[in-house]
Design an enzyme around this catalytic site. Structure first.
Site, PDB file in Angstrom:
ATOM      1  N   TYR A  68       0.861  -1.189   0.000  1.00 42.69           N
ATOM      2  CA  TYR A  68       0.000   0.000   0.000  1.00 42.69           C
ATOM      3  C   TYR A  68       0.894   1.234   0.000  1.00 42.69           C
ATOM      4  O   TYR A  68       1.572   1.531   0.992  1.00 42.69           O
ATOM      5  CB  TYR A  68      -0.898   0.040   1.232  1.00 42.69           C
ATOM      6  CG  TYR A  68      -1.959  -1.037   1.301  1.00 42.69           C
ATOM      7  CD1 TYR A  68      -2.324  -1.773   0.178  1.00 42.69           C
ATOM      8  CD2 TYR A  68      -2.626  -1.295   2.499  1.00 42.69           C
ATOM      9  CE1 TYR A  68      -3.312  -2.747   0.249  1.00 42.69           C
ATOM     10  CE2 TYR A  68      -3.615  -2.269   2.580  1.00 42.69           C
ATOM     11  CZ  TYR A  68      -3.950  -2.996   1.458  1.00 42.69           C
ATOM     12  OH  TYR A  68      -4.926  -3.960   1.537  1.00 42.69           O
TER      13      TYR A  68
ATOM     14  N   LEU B  21     -18.505  -1.660   2.224  1.00 47.61           N
ATOM     15  CA  LEU B  21     -19.266  -0.569   1.598  1.00 47.61           C
ATOM     16  C   LEU B  21     -18.988  -0.512   0.096  1.00 47.61           C
ATOM     17  O   LEU B  21     -19.290   0.484  -0.559  1.00 47.61           O
ATOM     18  CB  LEU B  21     -18.927   0.770   2.246  1.00 47.61           C
ATOM     19  CG  LEU B  21     -19.304   0.901   3.726  1.00 47.61           C
ATOM     20  CD1 LEU B  21     -18.891   2.257   4.266  1.00 47.61           C
ATOM     21  CD2 LEU B  21     -20.799   0.682   3.929  1.00 47.61           C
TER      22      LEU B  21
ATOM     23  N   ARG C  33     -16.303  -0.094  -1.626  1.00 48.70           N
ATOM     24  CA  ARG C  33     -15.450   1.047  -1.990  1.00 48.70           C
ATOM     25  C   ARG C  33     -16.236   2.351  -2.074  1.00 48.70           C
ATOM     26  O   ARG C  33     -15.994   3.195  -2.922  1.00 48.70           O
ATOM     27  CB  ARG C  33     -14.707   0.756  -3.293  1.00 48.70           C
ATOM     28  CG  ARG C  33     -13.793  -0.443  -3.153  1.00 48.70           C
ATOM     29  CD  ARG C  33     -13.293  -0.963  -4.473  1.00 48.70           C
ATOM     30  NE  ARG C  33     -12.425  -2.129  -4.258  1.00 48.70           N
ATOM     31  CZ  ARG C  33     -12.877  -3.363  -4.029  1.00 48.70           C
ATOM     32  NH1 ARG C  33     -14.190  -3.586  -4.014  1.00 48.70           N
ATOM     33  NH2 ARG C  33     -12.062  -4.371  -3.803  1.00 48.70           N
ATOM     34  N   GLY C  34     -17.209   2.450  -1.185  1.00 45.86           N
ATOM     35  CA  GLY C  34     -18.004   3.675  -1.101  1.00 45.86           C
ATOM     36  C   GLY C  34     -19.273   3.646  -1.922  1.00 45.86           C
ATOM     37  O   GLY C  34     -20.145   4.499  -1.750  1.00 45.86           O
TER      38      GLY C  34
END
Length: 331
Positions: A57, A207, A209-210
């Protein structure tokens, strides 16, 4: 008092919600460093103990960010869950996966340095390396467990057969995999296999990714945002998917909750062996997500939610085709 759940029959007791830190360094466009650190502190203050990251990341940035945030925090008060094995080039592109035993030891050494710690609580290969038997990779991590550098072994995005092969080598505490109202593929064979073996689920993408957060609107992608390439956010699919969110919003209103809280509460309600990971990178989003723990869903609520968003109702795959081929869990 934060609710707690156990990561499988052999894993640690952890908070009922974990904090996924990926977005603080990668995949969703620029993030505010100060706000990211403040969000980690707020999560710890709220009783969140499970922090999830990957050594890739931000090509190490996320681990260093977490280390900075945890500088004055007692090590025994939190657990670090780390994924490894994804290879990246200087431009940030993904160039494969490496699960070789020697690489396991190398990746771990780097993570320990960046995180400024003497052990990782849960260590896992991010994606199956097709050129290396899972037994070899797990065996290498098991050696690190014996030496005290790793406490527990996890898995990530692998299918039922791979789970069983890995568990035959060493106890597995959890499988990290996408699970949400619109990503329910694990229910066929993966989730039953994990339960048969006493392996917990740490669910990311709760979620989507929103997409099902109640905050997403079409056209919000910014430079460097993974969602610009995600099939479910594509122009031909996003309208249909947001209509599902609108239906969920009506149900949330009857519970005095937000869409995000209902979506997270639904995942948590699927079993005490499931720990949702919240990908908040701001304190306000964290507070909202933590509110899901106060939402109680009745049998009638669960039926209404699944009627609003039936399994398979979303349009588009959960990853672009080039990334989907690396998911053992989808084979």
């Amino acid at each position: 008092m934060m609710q707690q759940r156990k990561l499988g029959t052999t894993g640690p007791l952890t908070s009922a919600l974990g904090l996924g830190c990926m977005g603080m360094s990668d995949f969703y466009g620029p993030a505010d460093r100060g706000e990211s650190i403040a969000t980690i502190h707020a999560a710890l203050d709220a009783g969140v103990t499970l922090l999830d990251t990957g050594d890739f990341y931000g090509s190490g940035h996320n681990e260093m960010l977490i280390a900075e945030a945890l500088r004055d925090v007692a090590r025994e008060s939190y657990q670090l869950s780390v994924k490894f094995g994804a290879l990246r080039d200087p431009a940030g592109g993904f160039i494969g996966y490496d699960g070789r035993p020697a690489s396991v030891r190398n990746f771990l050494a780097m993570s320990l340095k960046r995180l400024r710690t003497d052990h990782i609580d849960v260590y896992r290969l991010s994606r199956l390396d097709p050129s290396v038997p899972i037994e070899d990779t797990i065996g290498a991590i098991a050696d690190m467990v014996k030496q005290g550098w790793v406490r527990h072994i996890g898995l990530s995005e692998v299918g039922a057969e791979t789970i069983r092969r890995a568990a035959a080598v060493h106890p597995i505490c959890d499988l990290q995999i996408e699970y949400s109202l619109i990503s329910r593929g694990i229910e066929d064979s993966i989730l039953p296999t994990c339960r048969d073996l006493g392996i917990a689920i740490t669910a990311y993408g709760v979620l989507s990714r929103g997409l099902i957060s109640g905050h997403w609107q079409a056209g919000q992608q910014k430079a460097g945002d993974f969602r610009a390439f995600s099939p479910r956010f594509a122009e031909e699919n996003v309208g249909h998917n947001l209509a599902l969110v609108e239906a969920l919003g009506k149900l949330a209103a009857t519970k005095g909750a937000t869409v995000a809280q209902i979506a997270i509460a639904w995942v948590a309600a699927q079993g005490s062996d499931i720990v949702p990971l919240i990908g908040a990178r701001r304190r306000d989003r964290l507070r909202e997500s933590l509110g899901a723990l106060n939402v109680t869903l009745t049998t009638e609520d669960l039926a209404a939610i699944e009627a609003a968003i039936p399994r398979g109702a979303a349009k588009g795959e959960r990853y672009p085709a080039p990334l989907l081929v690396h998911l053992d869990s989808e084979k």
